[in-house]
Write an enzyme that holds these catalytic residues in place. Structure first.
Site, PDB file in Angstrom:
ATOM      1  N   GLY A  28       0.786  -1.225   0.000  1.00 26.62           N
ATOM      2  CA  GLY A  28       0.000   0.000   0.000  1.00 26.62           C
ATOM      3  C   GLY A  28       0.812   1.265   0.000  1.00 26.62           C
ATOM      4  O   GLY A  28       0.479   2.214   0.700  1.00 26.62           O
ATOM      5  N   ALA A  29       1.870   1.319  -0.810  1.00 26.64           N
ATOM      6  CA  ALA A  29       2.770   2.477  -0.769  1.00 26.64           C
ATOM      7  C   ALA A  29       2.598   3.403  -1.960  1.00 26.64           C
ATOM      8  O   ALA A  29       3.547   4.052  -2.408  1.00 26.64           O
ATOM      9  CB  ALA A  29       4.220   2.004  -0.670  1.00 26.64           C
ATOM     10  N   ILE A  34       1.224   6.681   3.973  1.00 28.59           N
ATOM     11  CA  ILE A  34       2.282   6.400   4.944  1.00 28.59           C
ATOM     12  C   ILE A  34       3.330   5.492   4.297  1.00 28.59           C
ATOM     13  O   ILE A  34       4.527   5.667   4.486  1.00 28.59           O
ATOM     14  CB  ILE A  34       1.700   5.749   6.209  1.00 28.59           C
ATOM     15  CG1 ILE A  34       0.721   6.706   6.899  1.00 28.59           C
ATOM     16  CG2 ILE A  34       2.811   5.349   7.173  1.00 28.59           C
ATOM     17  CD1 ILE A  34      -0.026   6.093   8.065  1.00 28.59           C
ATOM     18  N   GLY A  35       2.860   4.519   3.522  1.00 30.29           N
ATOM     19  CA  GLY A  35       3.774   3.607   2.868  1.00 30.29           C
ATOM     20  C   GLY A  35       4.757   4.301   1.949  1.00 30.29           C
ATOM     21  O   GLY A  35       5.947   3.948   1.907  1.00 30.29           O
ATOM     22  N   SER A 164      -4.170   0.775  14.381  1.00 29.37           N
ATOM     23  CA  SER A 164      -4.690   2.114  14.690  1.00 29.37           C
ATOM     24  C   SER A 164      -5.204   2.114  16.115  1.00 29.37           C
ATOM     25  O   SER A 164      -5.578   1.068  16.650  1.00 29.37           O
ATOM     26  CB  SER A 164      -5.826   2.472  13.734  1.00 29.37           C
ATOM     27  OG  SER A 164      -6.556   3.586  14.199  1.00 29.37           O
ATOM     28  N   TYR A 191     -14.142  -1.047  11.245  1.00 30.57           N
ATOM     29  CA  TYR A 191     -12.753  -0.592  11.302  1.00 30.57           C
ATOM     30  C   TYR A 191     -12.087  -1.088  12.586  1.00 30.57           C
ATOM     31  O   TYR A 191     -10.952  -1.573  12.569  1.00 30.57           O
ATOM     32  CB  TYR A 191     -12.711   0.931  11.240  1.00 30.57           C
ATOM     33  CG  TYR A 191     -11.305   1.496  11.164  1.00 30.57           C
ATOM     34  CD1 TYR A 191     -10.469   1.204  10.094  1.00 30.57           C
ATOM     35  CD2 TYR A 191     -10.829   2.342  12.162  1.00 30.57           C
ATOM     36  CE1 TYR A 191      -9.196   1.732  10.017  1.00 30.57           C
ATOM     37  CE2 TYR A 191      -9.551   2.881  12.090  1.00 30.57           C
ATOM     38  CZ  TYR A 191      -8.734   2.568  11.021  1.00 30.57           C
ATOM     39  OH  TYR A 191      -7.475   3.092  10.951  1.00 30.57           O
TER      40      TYR A 191
END
Length: 290
Positions: A28-29, A34-35, A164, A191
């Site tokens: 997921g970059a 963030i990635g 999270s 979530y």
């Protein structure tokens, strides 16, 4: 050593020796995320190989261009994957293992948040649980041979799961993880369950593989408005956190400070989990605010 305001630059400066010559896989970059911040931070200290495993080609190309601009000698690989499709995950794992038979650090940073409508993946699993946890669970297990190969040499191979503070909202619903086919679905409960799963997975993985030189850590990166994770949400949507948590746990949600981190601060805790030589001994662990 670090506090809640630590930056990526501070972390990679302190642990540069833990980056040089090593192989990092990041999910997921795509940019901005963030990635992608993790990838460009690592690129500044001479890693051998950065593999980005993500869904959207164009966003990843931007991140890889940034890595190349920082240090064109760093080997980069892009592997496309849809984490909600297990056939896609299996194909991606084969490509990753072919490109990197030894993986020093796997950072599971892809995810989604508070999807407003109930939906399921190809396997029939609720989409937040699928994208945040199950896809990563499958991918990580398929990559264990490469983690073990690195761990047997250095004793320091690591898996870092981005979770999270939202884990507080809901425990894992072992008896009804699919919300009775959507009848019991709430975006924030979904979530919370998925983020709890990230932590439980890190715990279980470390217990099983620590003796083989592979550790696992779950981290809460902090809050940031520049990534695309919450781009579909309004400020009013976030107020739904409080009644959801009260219903699920009887407790009140507590945000930690700082309430908003800069783009470079948002990757710091992940980098600490990936690089700090003291972390493996403490794993399994949950890290927040560095």
């Amino acid at each position: 050593m670090f506090d809640a305001t630590a930056t990526s630059e501070q972390v990679i400066g302190t642990f540069a020796s833990q980056i040089k010559g090593r192989t990092f896989v990041i999910t997921g970059a795509g940019k901005p995320s963030i990635g992608s911040q993790i990838a460009t931070s690592l690129a500044k200290k001479s890693p051998a190989h950065i593999l980005i495993v993500s869904r959207t080609v164009k966003k990843v190309e931007l991140a890889l261009e940034d890595v190349g601009a920082i240090d064109p000698s760093v080997k980069t690989t892009f592997v496309q994957v849809d984490l909600s499709d297990h056939d896609s995950v299996r194909r991606a794992a084969k490509e990753i293992l072919a490109a990197a038979p030894k993986i020093d650090v796997l950072i599971n940073s892809a995810g989604n948040m508070a999807l407003k409508e109930y939906s399921v993946d190809k396997q029939g699993i609720e989409m937040q649980l699928s994208g945040n946890h199950v896809g990563h669970f499958l991918l990580t297990n398929l990559l264990v041979p490469a983690l073990l190969a690195a761990g047997s040499e250095t004793g320091l191979a690591r898996v870092v799961n981005l979770t999270s503070s939202g884990y507080q909202i809901s425990p894992f619903r072992f008896n009804d993880y699919n919300y009775s086919g959507g009848k019991e679905y709430d975006p924030w409960t979904g979530y919370g369950q998925a983020k709890t799963a990230n932590i439980l997975f890190a715990f279980g993985l470390a217990k099983r593989l620590k003796s083989c030189g592979v550790t696992a850590t779950a981290i809460h990166p902090g809050y940031n408005n520049d990534t695309q994770l919450g781009s579909h949400l309004t400020m009013e949507d976030y107020y739904g956190i409080f009644p959801a948590m009260k219903k699920n746990t009887g407790k009140d949600f507590e945000f930690e400070e700082p309430r908003s981190k800069t783009y470079t601060q948002i990757a710091a805790t992940t980098l600490i989990a990936a690089l700090d030589p003291e972390i493996p001994e403490k794993s399994p662990a949950y890290l927040a605010n560095s």
